[in-house]
Design a protein around this motif. Structure first.
Motif, short mmCIF file in Angstrom:
data_model
loop_
_atom_site.label_atom_id
_atom_site.label_comp_id
_atom_site.label_asym_id
_atom_site.label_seq_id
_atom_site.Cartn_x
_atom_site.Cartn_y
_atom_site.Cartn_z
N PRO A 25 1.09 -0.98 0.11
CA PRO A 25 -0.39 -0.41 -0.28
C PRO A 25 0.74 1.27 0.35
O PRO A 25 0.13 2.37 -0.76
CB PRO A 25 -0.57 -0.44 1.17
CG PRO A 25 0.06 -1.11 2.45
CD PRO A 25 0.80 -1.75 1.40
N HIS A 26 2.05 1.62 0.69
CA HIS A 26 3.01 1.99 0.47
C HIS A 26 3.46 2.94 -1.32
O HIS A 26 3.31 4.09 -1.13
CB HIS A 26 4.09 2.93 0.93
CG HIS A 26 4.87 0.70 0.81
ND1 HIS A 26 4.79 -0.22 0.70
CD2 HIS A 26 6.17 0.86 0.50
CE1 HIS A 26 5.18 -1.54 -0.01
NE2 HIS A 26 6.33 -0.64 0.14
N LEU A 27 3.10 2.04 -2.33
CA LEU A 27 3.73 2.37 -3.18
C LEU A 27 2.67 3.03 -3.82
O LEU A 27 2.87 4.23 -4.87
CB LEU A 27 3.64 0.95 -4.78
CG LEU A 27 5.24 -0.05 -4.09
CD1 LEU A 27 5.55 -0.82 -5.77
CD2 LEU A 27 6.00 1.49 -4.12
N ARG A 28 1.20 3.23 -3.33
CA ARG A 28 0.22 4.43 -3.32
C ARG A 28 0.31 4.43 -2.87
O ARG A 28 -0.39 6.14 -3.45
CB ARG A 28 -0.92 3.43 -2.98
CG ARG A 28 -1.73 2.75 -4.29
CD ARG A 28 -2.95 1.82 -3.95
NE ARG A 28 -3.26 1.63 -2.73
CZ ARG A 28 -4.17 0.76 -1.63
NH1 ARG A 28 -2.94 -0.67 -2.00
NH2 ARG A 28 -4.48 0.11 -0.51
N LEU A 29 0.72 5.00 -1.62
CA LEU A 29 0.72 6.29 -1.01
C LEU A 29 1.33 7.30 -1.56
O LEU A 29 1.95 8.15 -1.86
CB LEU A 29 0.84 6.24 0.34
CG LEU A 29 0.50 5.50 1.22
CD1 LEU A 29 1.12 4.96 2.79
CD2 LEU A 29 -0.62 6.72 1.75
N ARG A 30 2.71 7.02 -2.60
CA ARG A 30 3.85 7.43 -3.14
C ARG A 30 3.14 8.10 -4.44
O ARG A 30 3.25 9.00 -4.87
CB ARG A 30 5.24 6.76 -3.88
CG ARG A 30 5.99 6.46 -2.21
CD ARG A 30 7.54 4.74 -3.33
NE ARG A 30 8.00 4.74 -2.24
CZ ARG A 30 8.60 3.69 -3.01
NH1 ARG A 30 8.54 3.26 -3.97
NH2 ARG A 30 9.48 3.00 -1.34
N ASP A 31 2.56 7.59 -5.29
CA ASP A 31 1.98 7.68 -6.31
C ASP A 31 0.94 8.55 -5.95
O ASP A 31 0.43 9.67 -6.28
CB ASP A 31 1.18 6.44 -6.57
CG ASP A 31 0.41 6.93 -8.16
OD1 ASP A 31 1.23 7.76 -8.82
OD2 ASP A 31 -0.64 6.83 -8.33
N ILE A 44 14.79 10.70 -1.17
CA ILE A 44 15.98 10.77 -0.42
C ILE A 44 16.42 10.32 0.50
O ILE A 44 15.41 9.68 1.25
CB ILE A 44 15.86 12.35 0.59
CG1 ILE A 44 15.37 13.53 0.17
CG2 ILE A 44 17.58 12.49 1.21
CD1 ILE A 44 15.42 14.62 1.25
N ARG A 45 17.51 8.97 0.16
CA ARG A 45 18.23 8.23 0.11
C ARG A 45 19.55 8.96 0.01
O ARG A 45 20.75 8.24 0.20
CB ARG A 45 18.10 6.99 -0.24
CG ARG A 45 16.86 6.72 -0.52
CD ARG A 45 16.56 5.41 -1.79
NE ARG A 45 15.19 4.38 -1.08
CZ ARG A 45 14.36 3.58 -1.43
NH1 ARG A 45 15.42 2.95 -1.72
NH2 ARG A 45 13.34 3.64 -1.07
N PRO A 46 20.10 8.92 1.61
CA PRO A 46 21.49 9.60 2.19
C PRO A 46 22.32 8.07 2.46
O PRO A 46 21.69 7.41 3.05
CB PRO A 46 21.42 10.50 3.57
CG PRO A 46 19.43 10.32 3.84
CD PRO A 46 18.91 9.47 3.09
N LEU A 84 19.21 11.00 -4.78
CA LEU A 84 17.85 11.22 -5.18
C LEU A 84 16.62 10.24 -6.25
O LEU A 84 16.98 10.13 -7.57
CB LEU A 84 17.51 12.57 -5.28
CG LEU A 84 16.59 13.63 -4.96
CD1 LEU A 84 16.08 13.45 -3.83
CD2 LEU A 84 16.68 14.95 -6.11
N ARG A 85 15.83 9.36 -5.95
CA ARG A 85 15.43 8.42 -6.09
C ARG A 85 14.13 9.58 -6.68
O ARG A 85 12.90 9.23 -5.62
CB ARG A 85 15.42 7.06 -5.31
CG ARG A 85 14.42 6.27 -6.38
CD ARG A 85 14.01 5.10 -5.20
NE ARG A 85 12.84 3.92 -5.50
CZ ARG A 85 12.37 2.83 -5.33
NH1 ARG A 85 12.82 3.02 -3.74
NH2 ARG A 85 11.78 2.48 -5.90
N GLU A 86 13.50 9.58 -7.57
CA GLU A 86 12.17 9.54 -8.28
C GLU A 86 11.41 8.96 -7.71
O GLU A 86 12.26 7.70 -8.41
CB GLU A 86 12.40 9.73 -9.85
CG GLU A 86 10.67 10.87 -10.25
CD GLU A 86 9.62 10.02 -10.06
OE1 GLU A 86 8.70 10.32 -9.60
OE2 GLU A 86 9.91 8.95 -10.18
C1 IPM Z 1 11.85 0.29 -1.35
C2 IPM Z 1 11.87 -1.05 -1.91
C3 IPM Z 1 10.62 -1.16 -2.54
C4 IPM Z 1 10.90 -0.59 -3.53
C5 IPM Z 1 9.73 -2.58 -3.30
C6 IPM Z 1 9.65 -2.93 -1.00
C7 IPM Z 1 8.37 -2.06 -2.69
O1 IPM Z 1 12.97 -1.68 -1.97
O2 IPM Z 1 12.21 1.62 -0.61
O3 IPM Z 1 13.48 0.47 -1.68
O4 IPM Z 1 11.23 -0.95 -3.91
O5 IPM Z 1 10.44 1.53 -4.16
#
Ligand code: IPM
Ligand code: MG
Length: 373
Positions: free
Chosen positions: A93-99, A107-109, A133-135
């Motif tokens: 469901p978090h992928l849906r929240l991103r969307d 941001i991934r330090p 910085l990941r889109e």
């Molecule tokens: C991340 C994870 C997620 C992604 C997965 C769990 C869907 O690998 O946050 O990097 O690929 O975005």
């Protein structure tokens, strides 16, 4: 006058998501007490694979809407390999929240800490401090989970899409330059590297073209380019030459794990996903069901994500007290590693989730010169 109050939507999720969220919440609470000038409230939302198994839905009723009403969202980890949607993909469901909230700026330090495993022999790697910085809403993830829109999908072939739009890419690149400026003001280099595959894909050439357009309005910040395969090489060979690296979704997914590995492991991989109006903060690691509930998880990725969250709320509300709290947490972790007092089991150390958390809390009091009441 009463301190301003900010609501955090908390989704603990599955597996060690629960352990590391509990740890983060207790650190945030202590930072709030020690620094003052703000109050955090929590709205807990049930979601994840465990919840799906019980109820047949992956988030509680109105959970997505409620998450959007908070000042920020904190998420532990979601997914259990054995529990899947009917189409065979993992509960997400978090992928849906991103969307839904268009959290395009991931941001991934990647920061090296003393006494944490240094995977690179070169001494310069000891000071590694860069950001991927990941889109996070389009790119090669576009057709995944949320959109479920493969142009070809039959018994013999399936195609996914790499989607790059001008609007999101402009916002992403401008975010990258602003982030580099903020870091430059804190003594970092002030360099943005566009990571792409512009030599092969039209969508990636477009990504770079928009990068060039954006670069002209940030003349105080240096910029460079790297193809994604060469970037993987350079992250291992000479990561100290970089600062902010901006890239599409899938490239960022892969290179951020590589980055986590360089500074110890996924237990160090913090993450903030930020859009124009919302921000979601979560460790980049998964739910690690093999060690769930055993007090073995390294909570640092989650705690550092919590600190990114405080910084985000600070910027959004012009409240420097939250920046102070964020810095206190980060400085404490750095200080704890320097003294070899933070020894997570992930790195072969003797400290479980609770011991790491407890150590950080007592060090925060020491750093602030306050006795614990
Ligand atoms: C991340 C994870 C997620 C992604 C997965 C769990 C869907 O690998 O946050 O990097 O690929 O975005
Ligand atoms: Mg990932």
């Amino acid at each position: 006058m009463q301190d301003p109050s900010y609501e955090i939507a908390v989704i603990k999720g599955d597996g060690i998501g629960i352990d590391v969220t509990n740890s983060t919440l207790s650190i945030l609470q202590e930072a709030e007490k020690l620094v003052g000038g703000f109050t955090l409230t929590q709205n807990h939302i049930l979601a994840g694979a465990g919840y799906y198994k019980e109820t047949g839905t992956d988030i509680q009723p109105n959970g997505e809407e409620d998450a959007g009403k908070a000042d920020a969202i904190f998420l532990g980890a979601i997914g259990l390999p054995s529990i899947r949607y009917e189409n065979g993909t993992e509960i997400s469901p978090h992928l849906r929240l991103r969307d839904r909230y268009q959290l395009y700026a991931g941001i991934r330090p990647i920061r090296a800490y003393p006494n944490a495993p240094q995977r690179l022999a070169d001494k310069r790697a000891a000071d590694m401090d860069v950001v991927i910085l990941r889109e996070s809403t389009e790119g090669l993830f576009y057709s995944a989970a949320v959109h479920n829109r493969c142009p070809v999908e039959n018994n013999d072939e399936i195609q996914d899409i790499m989607r790059i739009t001008r609007g999101t890419t402009q916002k992403l690149h401008n975010f990258a330059f602003s982030l580099a400026r903020k870091r430059k003001n804190r003594g970092k280099r002030g360099l943005v590297t566009c990571v792409d595959k512009a030599n092969v894909f039209k969508s990636q050439a477009f990504f770079r073209e928009i990068f060039n357009e954006c670069a002209t309005s940030h003349s105080d910040i240096e910029y460079s380019y790297n193809y994604v395969d060469a970037m993987a090489l350079d992250l291992v060979r000479k990561p100290w030459e970089f600062d902010v690296m901006v890239m599409e979704n899938m490239f960022g997914d892969i290179l951020s794990d590589l980055g986590g590995g360089l500074v110890g492991g996924m237990g160090m991989a913090a993450c903030g996903e930020i859009g124009d109006h919302h921000g979601l903060f979560q460790p980049a690691h998964g739910s690690a069901p093999d060690i769930m509930g055993q007090d073995k998880a390294n909570p640092l990725a989650a705690i550092l994500s919590g600190s990114l969250m405080l910084d985000y709320i600070a910027d959004k509300n012009q409240n420097p007290k939250l920046t102070e709290a964020a810095n206190l947490i980060e400085d404490t972790i750095y200080d704890g590693f320097s003294a070899n007092a933070i020894r997570p089991m992930e790195f072969g150390g003797d400290m479980g989730t609770k011991a790491v958390t407890e150590e950080i809390i007592s060090r925060m009091y020491q750093l602030q010169n306050v006795g614990r009441g």
